[in-house]
Motif scaffolding. Structure first.
Motif, short mmCIF file in Angstrom:
data_model
loop_
_atom_site.label_atom_id
_atom_site.label_comp_id
_atom_site.label_asym_id
_atom_site.label_seq_id
_atom_site.Cartn_x
_atom_site.Cartn_y
_atom_site.Cartn_z
N GLY A 1 0.82 -1.21 0.00
CA GLY A 1 0.00 0.00 0.00
C GLY A 1 0.85 1.26 0.00
N ILE A 2 0.36 2.29 -0.67
CA ILE A 2 0.98 3.60 -0.58
C ILE A 2 0.29 4.34 0.57
N GLU A 3 1.05 4.66 1.58
CA GLU A 3 0.52 5.22 2.82
C GLU A 3 0.81 6.71 2.92
N ILE B 1 -1.97 -7.86 -3.68
CA ILE B 1 -3.03 -6.85 -3.59
C ILE B 1 -2.37 -5.51 -3.33
N CYS B 2 -2.59 -4.55 -4.22
CA CYS B 2 -2.00 -3.21 -4.10
C CYS B 2 -3.07 -2.19 -3.74
N LEU B 3 -2.77 -1.34 -2.80
CA LEU B 3 -3.67 -0.26 -2.37
C LEU B 3 -3.04 1.06 -2.77
N VAL B 4 -3.66 1.74 -3.70
CA VAL B 4 -3.06 2.93 -4.33
C VAL B 4 -3.69 4.20 -3.78
N VAL C 1 -7.65 1.49 -6.14
CA VAL C 1 -7.40 2.91 -5.91
C VAL C 1 -8.32 3.35 -4.78
N ILE C 2 -7.73 3.65 -3.61
CA ILE C 2 -8.54 3.95 -2.43
C ILE C 2 -8.66 5.44 -2.17
#
Length: 251
Positions: free
Chosen positions: A60-62, A101-104, A142-143
């Motif tokens: 994830g990008i935090e 699983i990627c959280l963008v 994309v969150i």
């Protein structure tokens, strides 16, 4: 909401960040650090976790939640070592047959001189190249903000999801306005022209699902169903379909 309102909402203070989704949707998360080249970039967090009974790799990008957290995570703008860390974890997932699983959630990659000196563009390009043939399922969500190559470096996936109030764009509306009109005053016009909303991107076939469910347990269940579906696809077919998905965009 208008397009520019969607952008502002995606940046809203108090919005859930990648760490919230990791905590709410996964269990037994074990964070892994470092890119094995330069150092550890806290703008990207990632590691091994369980999605119900499935071992997965989560990246994830935090952005951080308060002033101290935002400084620690560089406001979600990753340097080259962040993207290299993400790629290291993806290659590890491939080796052990774990879905990724990627959280963008980023306004874009960090554009300082040091990042350029350490190969920012190459790091992003390497991710795109390697993800295109990664032999394990990839789901990107994309969150919040999905800005430029910084977001694309974690979005070359079998399935791309977006929250209904997120955006995904080649450039921010303010930057687009500044490039075209030498002012940020026309950001709302740029936002409409960029077609950055989930509805627009879904209609173009760029994203595969608009997520409306904000309850973590139900959202986790949706992710689980999608990951199971991808795991049932033979690897060679998965890669072929991933290639076709991206080659067909724009046609």
């Amino acid at each position: 909401m208008t397009d520019i309102e969607i952008v502002r909402n995606a940046r809203k203070e108090g919005r859930k960040t990648a760490s919230d989704y990791i905590e709410g949707c996964f269990t037994d998360f074990c964070e892994l650090s470092g890119d094995r080249y330069f150092g550890d970039d806290r703008a990207v967090i990632g590691g091994i976790a369980f999605l119900s009974d499935i071992p997965v790799t989560v990246i994830g990008i935090e952005k951080g939640k308060d002033t101290q957290g935002r400084i620690e995570h560089n406001f979600g703008s990753a340097r080259p070592e962040g993207y290299r860390k993400a790629l290291r974890l993806m290659k590890q997932a491939e080796k052990f047959h774990r879905p990724v699983i990627c959280l963008v959630d980023t306004a874009g990659a960090f554009p300082d001189v040091e990042s350029e000196e350490r190969g920012q563009g190459r790091a992003i390009a390497d991710n795109l190249y390697e993800m295109s043939t990664l032999q394990t399922p990839i789901l990107s969500i994309v969150i919040g903000e999905g800005g430029s190559g910084g977001a694309l470096a974690l979005s070359h996936a079998d399935r791309i999801w977006m929250l209904e109030d997120a955006y995904f764009s080649v450039v921010s509306p303010e930057s687009c306005s500044n490039i075209l009109w030498k002012t940020t005053d026309k950001a709302d016009v740029a936002a409409r022209a960029l077609g950055l909303s989930a509805d627009k991107l879904y209609s173009l076939g760029i994203i595969d699902k608009i997520c409306t469910n904000k309850e973590m347990d139900k959202f986790s269940a949706e992710i689980y169903t999608q990951v199971k579906e991808l795991m049932d696809i033979r690897t060679d077919r998965l890669i072929d379909e991933r290639y076709t998905k991206f080659r067909s965009i724009g046609y």
